[in-house]
Design a protein around this motif. Sequence first.
Motif, PDB file in Angstrom:
ATOM      1  N   PRO A   1       0.830  -1.205   0.000  1.00  0.00           N
ATOM      2  CA  PRO A   1       0.000   0.000   0.000  1.00  0.00           C
ATOM      3  C   PRO A   1       0.866   1.257   0.000  1.00  0.00           C
ATOM      4  O   PRO A   1       2.006   1.247   0.477  1.00  0.00           O
ATOM      5  N   ALA A   2       0.299   2.351  -0.488  1.00  0.00           N
ATOM      6  CA  ALA A   2       1.040   3.605  -0.503  1.00  0.00           C
ATOM      7  C   ALA A   2       1.186   4.206   0.892  1.00  0.00           C
ATOM      8  O   ALA A   2       2.223   4.790   1.228  1.00  0.00           O
ATOM      9  N   LEU A   3       0.152   4.086   1.712  1.00  0.00           N
ATOM     10  CA  LEU A   3       0.147   4.653   3.051  1.00  0.00           C
ATOM     11  C   LEU A   3      -0.394   3.625   4.036  1.00  0.00           C
ATOM     12  O   LEU A   3      -1.331   2.885   3.719  1.00  0.00           O
ATOM     13  N   GLY A   4       0.191   3.600   5.233  1.00  0.00           N
ATOM     14  CA  GLY A   4      -0.306   2.697   6.253  1.00  0.00           C
ATOM     15  C   GLY A   4      -1.572   3.207   6.908  1.00  0.00           C
ATOM     16  O   GLY A   4      -2.615   2.564   6.871  1.00  0.00           O
ATOM     17  N   VAL A   5      -1.479   4.398   7.517  1.00  0.00           N
ATOM     18  CA  VAL A   5      -2.623   5.041   8.156  1.00  0.00           C
ATOM     19  C   VAL A   5      -2.754   6.435   7.555  1.00  0.00           C
ATOM     20  O   VAL A   5      -1.769   7.175   7.470  1.00  0.00           O
ATOM     21  N   TYR A   6      -3.974   6.802   7.167  1.00  0.00           N
ATOM     22  CA  TYR A   6      -4.190   8.129   6.574  1.00  0.00           C
ATOM     23  C   TYR A   6      -5.462   8.728   7.146  1.00  0.00           C
ATOM     24  O   TYR A   6      -6.486   8.050   7.272  1.00  0.00           O
ATOM     25  N   SER A   7      -5.391  10.024   7.498  1.00  0.00           N
ATOM     26  CA  SER A   7      -6.556  10.722   8.029  1.00  0.00           C
ATOM     27  C   SER A   7      -6.667  12.095   7.408  1.00  0.00           C
ATOM     28  O   SER A   7      -5.690  12.842   7.338  1.00  0.00           O
ATOM     29  N   VAL A   8      -7.882  12.446   6.966  1.00  0.00           N
ATOM     30  CA  VAL A   8      -8.187  13.786   6.484  1.00  0.00           C
ATOM     31  C   VAL A   8      -9.563  14.177   7.025  1.00  0.00           C
ATOM     32  O   VAL A   8     -10.521  13.418   6.917  1.00  0.00           O
ATOM     33  N   GLY A   9      -9.634  15.355   7.651  1.00  0.00           N
ATOM     34  CA  GLY A   9     -10.892  15.848   8.173  1.00  0.00           C
ATOM     35  C   GLY A   9     -11.628  16.685   7.135  1.00  0.00           C
ATOM     36  O   GLY A   9     -11.221  16.774   5.971  1.00  0.00           O
ATOM     37  N   ALA A  10     -12.723  17.328   7.581  1.00  0.00           N
ATOM     38  CA  ALA A  10     -13.562  18.094   6.659  1.00  0.00           C
ATOM     39  C   ALA A  10     -13.452  19.595   6.866  1.00  0.00           C
ATOM     40  O   ALA A  10     -13.547  20.364   5.902  1.00  0.00           O
ATOM     41  N   SER A  11     -13.258  20.038   8.122  1.00  0.00           N
ATOM     42  CA  SER A  11     -13.206  21.463   8.421  1.00  0.00           C
ATOM     43  C   SER A  11     -12.630  21.628   9.825  1.00  0.00           C
ATOM     44  O   SER A  11     -12.393  20.639  10.533  1.00  0.00           O
ATOM     45  N   VAL A  12     -12.459  22.866  10.260  1.00  0.00           N
ATOM     46  CA  VAL A  12     -11.949  23.116  11.606  1.00  0.00           C
ATOM     47  C   VAL A  12     -12.908  22.544  12.646  1.00  0.00           C
ATOM     48  O   VAL A  12     -12.484  21.989  13.665  1.00  0.00           O
ATOM     49  N   THR A  13     -14.203  22.670  12.413  1.00  0.00           N
ATOM     50  CA  THR A  13     -15.178  22.151  13.377  1.00  0.00           C
ATOM     51  C   THR A  13     -15.455  20.660  13.205  1.00  0.00           C
ATOM     52  O   THR A  13     -15.886  20.003  14.148  1.00  0.00           O
ATOM     53  N   ALA A  14     -15.226  20.136  12.018  1.00  0.00           N
ATOM     54  CA  ALA A  14     -15.413  18.699  11.763  1.00  0.00           C
ATOM     55  C   ALA A  14     -14.058  18.068  11.480  1.00  0.00           C
ATOM     56  O   ALA A  14     -13.827  17.474  10.430  1.00  0.00           O
ATOM     57  N   ASP A  15     -13.157  18.228  12.461  1.00  0.00           N
ATOM     58  CA  ASP A  15     -11.830  17.630  12.307  1.00  0.00           C
ATOM     59  C   ASP A  15     -11.818  16.251  12.963  1.00  0.00           C
ATOM     60  O   ASP A  15     -12.679  15.911  13.773  1.00  0.00           O
ATOM     61  N   ASN A  16     -10.845  15.444  12.586  1.00  0.00           N
ATOM     62  CA  ASN A  16     -10.636  14.148  13.230  1.00  0.00           C
ATOM     63  C   ASN A  16      -9.708  14.381  14.420  1.00  0.00           C
ATOM     64  O   ASN A  16      -8.552  14.763  14.230  1.00  0.00           O
ATOM     65  N   SER A  17     -10.201  14.164  15.620  1.00  0.00           N
ATOM     66  CA  SER A  17      -9.417  14.532  16.802  1.00  0.00           C
ATOM     67  C   SER A  17      -9.529  13.476  17.892  1.00  0.00           C
ATOM     68  O   SER A  17     -10.481  12.690  17.940  1.00  0.00           O
ATOM     69  N   GLY A  18      -8.533  13.474  18.769  1.00  0.00           N
ATOM     70  CA  GLY A  18      -8.550  12.594  19.922  1.00  0.00           C
ATOM     71  C   GLY A  18      -8.304  11.135  19.623  1.00  0.00           C
ATOM     72  O   GLY A  18      -8.502  10.273  20.485  1.00  0.00           O
ATOM     73  N   ASN A  19      -7.849  10.830  18.407  1.00  0.00           N
ATOM     74  CA  ASN A  19      -7.584   9.429  18.051  1.00  0.00           C
ATOM     75  C   ASN A  19      -6.217   8.993  18.568  1.00  0.00           C
ATOM     76  O   ASN A  19      -5.292   9.809  18.699  1.00  0.00           O
ATOM     77  N   ILE A  20      -6.073   7.704  18.831  1.00  0.00           N
ATOM     78  CA  ILE A  20      -4.835   7.150  19.384  1.00  0.00           C
ATOM     79  C   ILE A  20      -4.336   6.022  18.488  1.00  0.00           C
ATOM     80  O   ILE A  20      -5.085   5.106  18.150  1.00  0.00           O
TER      81      ILE A  20
END
Length: 266
Positions: free
Chosen positions: A143-162
């Motif tokens: 695969p090109a990337l192992g783990v990848y994350s992209v959010g949608a906006s400042v208020t709909a961000d992906n946060s607090g993940n471990i």
Amino acid sequence: FPSHDIRLTANTTESASAVLNSGNWTRINIGLTTSIVVVSGNIPGNGLMVFNGADNVFLNGYLFGAPTNRGLTLHNSSTSNLAATSTIRFTNDASNNDVHNSFIEGSHQAWSGVVLFDGAVSTGNDNNRIVANHIRGVGSNLPALGVYSVGASVTADNSGNILSGNYVYDFFGNNIGGTDAFSFGIALSAFNSEWRILENNIFQGVTMHSTHPRHNFRGIIINSPTGNNFEISNNLVGASDLFFGGHLTLTTTTTIDFIGIDIVAG
């Protein structure tokens, strides 16, 4: 609301994504009984397993006596360059989920991840925990990337993940990026915040040869100018095996740009 226990008892090949939608439960536990289980599929453009707004799901591949006590393998053999091709996908504000002790395998050549966080709607895909897994390629298809994350906006961000105690390895993006090629172990793009990335071993157990004028290799990359409060601690980048030995080998006739940990944040 009820809780549910689901046990996987035999190998299965999926022809479409296995999707968990949001529901009214307190918790869903997914695990094994006494057998090693492989869940496989060739799913372009989506995850093999999709947490589609689902919350409070605990997937645990632990099986005593299995290799490294991990008895569950999830693998998507698609080599597609379609966005969202992945093995485990968190989307539509999937939150408070756990994935532990599994082999998670993918072969995508897209801006995606074997484990993918995307498609945030109002709050983001938040407070998920990815712990003690092997995140890797399917055979020789990396695969090109192992783990990848992209959010949608400042208020709909992906946060607090471990991300903690994972082995992320054998990833190679020779077919994405146009003129330049990219190979990223853990990549957080726009609209991510407050992640904890702890004690992961990010390595390459195979020799890679790039055919591009420039190949950009990152163990961990964060490019989220609006994000803050990231914790990155005790990760190892650049070995060649599970036991921290050797060093990765990437050959090319032109330029290799290697950075172990690369951060742009607020």
